[in-house]
Write a protein that holds these residues in place. Structure first.
Motif, mmCIF file in Angstrom:
data_model
loop_
_atom_site.group_PDB
_atom_site.id
_atom_site.type_symbol
_atom_site.label_atom_id
_atom_site.label_comp_id
_atom_site.label_asym_id
_atom_site.label_seq_id
_atom_site.Cartn_x
_atom_site.Cartn_y
_atom_site.Cartn_z
ATOM 1 N N LEU A 100 0.847 20.449 -1.954
ATOM 2 C CA LEU A 100 0.696 19.767 -0.678
ATOM 3 C C LEU A 100 0.662 20.732 0.503
ATOM 4 N N LYS A 101 -0.051 20.317 1.526
ATOM 5 C CA LYS A 101 -0.009 20.976 2.825
ATOM 6 C C LYS A 101 0.075 19.868 3.859
ATOM 7 N N ASP A 102 1.087 19.935 4.692
ATOM 8 C CA ASP A 102 1.322 18.894 5.697
ATOM 9 C C ASP A 102 1.398 17.512 5.048
ATOM 10 N N GLY A 103 1.991 17.453 3.854
ATOM 11 C CA GLY A 103 2.189 16.191 3.163
ATOM 12 C C GLY A 103 0.972 15.644 2.444
ATOM 13 N N LYS A 104 -0.142 16.375 2.474
ATOM 14 C CA LYS A 104 -1.368 15.908 1.829
ATOM 15 C C LYS A 104 -1.750 16.862 0.707
ATOM 16 N N PRO A 105 -2.273 16.314 -0.396
ATOM 17 C CA PRO A 105 -2.658 17.185 -1.518
ATOM 18 C C PRO A 105 -3.847 18.063 -1.154
ATOM 19 N N ILE A 106 -3.698 19.359 -1.422
ATOM 20 C CA ILE A 106 -4.808 20.285 -1.204
ATOM 21 C C ILE A 106 -5.297 20.883 -2.520
ATOM 22 N N ILE A 107 -4.430 20.862 -3.541
ATOM 23 C CA ILE A 107 -4.802 21.354 -4.864
ATOM 24 C C ILE A 107 -4.235 20.385 -5.896
ATOM 25 N N LEU A 108 -5.072 19.930 -6.812
ATOM 26 C CA LEU A 108 -4.624 19.108 -7.931
ATOM 27 C C LEU A 108 -4.757 19.922 -9.205
ATOM 28 N N ILE A 109 -3.719 19.876 -10.041
ATOM 29 C CA ILE A 109 -3.724 20.637 -11.284
ATOM 30 C C ILE A 109 -3.484 19.689 -12.450
ATOM 31 N N SER A 130 -11.282 17.142 -21.910
ATOM 32 C CA SER A 130 -10.426 15.973 -22.087
ATOM 33 C C SER A 130 -9.697 15.596 -20.800
ATOM 34 N N GLY A 131 -9.560 16.503 -19.863
ATOM 35 C CA GLY A 131 -8.865 16.201 -18.611
ATOM 36 C C GLY A 131 -9.783 15.897 -17.449
ATOM 37 N N PHE A 132 -11.097 16.038 -17.632
ATOM 38 C CA PHE A 132 -12.017 15.861 -16.515
ATOM 39 C C PHE A 132 -11.958 14.463 -15.908
ATOM 40 N N ALA A 133 -12.006 13.429 -16.735
ATOM 41 C CA ALA A 133 -12.016 12.063 -16.213
ATOM 42 C C ALA A 133 -10.732 11.774 -15.450
ATOM 43 N N GLN A 134 -9.618 12.207 -15.994
ATOM 44 C CA GLN A 134 -8.333 11.978 -15.349
ATOM 45 C C GLN A 134 -8.290 12.653 -13.982
ATOM 46 N N LEU A 135 -8.711 13.884 -13.915
ATOM 47 C CA LEU A 135 -8.710 14.614 -12.657
ATOM 48 C C LEU A 135 -9.730 14.039 -11.690
ATOM 49 N N TYR A 136 -10.919 13.702 -12.179
ATOM 50 C CA TYR A 136 -11.965 13.142 -11.332
ATOM 51 C C TYR A 136 -11.515 11.832 -10.694
ATOM 52 N N ASN A 137 -10.903 10.960 -11.477
ATOM 53 C CA ASN A 137 -10.450 9.682 -10.946
ATOM 54 C C ASN A 137 -9.410 9.879 -9.860
ATOM 55 N N SER A 138 -8.509 10.824 -10.033
ATOM 56 C CA SER A 138 -7.502 11.087 -9.015
ATOM 57 C C SER A 138 -8.132 11.652 -7.759
ATOM 58 N N ILE A 139 -9.088 12.565 -7.919
ATOM 59 C CA ILE A 139 -9.759 13.155 -6.762
ATOM 60 C C ILE A 139 -10.546 12.087 -6.020
ATOM 61 N N SER A 140 -11.276 11.261 -6.751
ATOM 62 C CA SER A 140 -12.083 10.211 -6.116
ATOM 63 C C SER A 140 -11.202 9.284 -5.305
ATOM 64 N N TYR A 141 -10.068 8.912 -5.847
ATOM 65 C CA TYR A 141 -9.166 8.009 -5.143
ATOM 66 C C TYR A 141 -8.629 8.669 -3.886
ATOM 67 N N LYS A 142 -8.215 9.935 -3.982
ATOM 68 C CA LYS A 142 -7.652 10.619 -2.817
ATOM 69 C C LYS A 142 -8.707 10.791 -1.741
ATOM 70 N N LEU A 143 -9.960 11.051 -2.122
ATOM 71 C CA LEU A 143 -11.014 11.193 -1.134
ATOM 72 C C LEU A 143 -11.268 9.885 -0.416
ATOM 73 N N CYS A 144 -11.106 8.774 -1.110
ATOM 74 C CA CYS A 144 -11.296 7.463 -0.481
ATOM 75 C C CYS A 144 -10.221 7.196 0.570
ATOM 76 N N LEU A 145 -9.061 7.776 0.396
ATOM 77 C CA LEU A 145 -7.952 7.550 1.325
ATOM 78 C C LEU A 145 -8.102 8.351 2.623
ATOM 79 N N THR A 146 -8.860 9.438 2.582
ATOM 80 C CA THR A 146 -8.964 10.284 3.780
ATOM 81 C C THR A 146 -10.090 9.875 4.682
#
Length: 109
Positions: free
Chosen positions: A73-82, A93-109
């Motif tokens: 996090l930076k200033d309370g917001k995710p800047i790197i997802l691992i 095997s982890g691409f879909a899981q990571l992609y779904n999380s990134i897509s959701y976070k981008l929708c929030l910003t």
């Protein structure tokens, strides 16, 4: 010690430990958390690093409780997802899981 020296040490350590790392949890503690520290973040500080970072979405057809292994996090917001997988698993095997999380976070910003 500078970044490159620390990475070289972690790289050598990884080579030595890889045959003894049998789970995703041991991958996180032996390899990923030291890497996060080298990046300058404190894995034990929840203001900087959030383990099991959730992307909980209540959308029909979307699985709830999606998580990635770490968010930095930076200033309370995710800047790197691992997303961590055992070295014996295919990385894809982890691409879909990571992609779904990134897509959701981008929708929030």
């Amino acid at each position: 010690m500078d970044f490159f020296n620390q990475m070289e040490i972690l790289s050598r350590k990884t080579s030595e430990l890889l045959d003894h790392i049998h789970t995703e949890a041991s991958t996180r503690s032996a390899l990923v958390e030291p890497f996060i520290k080298i990046l300058g973040y404190d894995p034990s500080n929840p203001l900087e690093v959030v383990p099991e970072f959730g992307a909980n979405v209540d959308v029909p057809g979307n699985v709830k409780d999606k998580k990635v292994d770490y968010a930095i996090l930076k200033d309370g917001k995710p800047i790197i997802l691992i997303e961590v997988k055992h070295h014996g698993n295919k990385l894809e095997s982890g691409f879909a899981q990571l992609y779904n999380s990134i897509s959701y976070k981008l929708c929030l910003t």
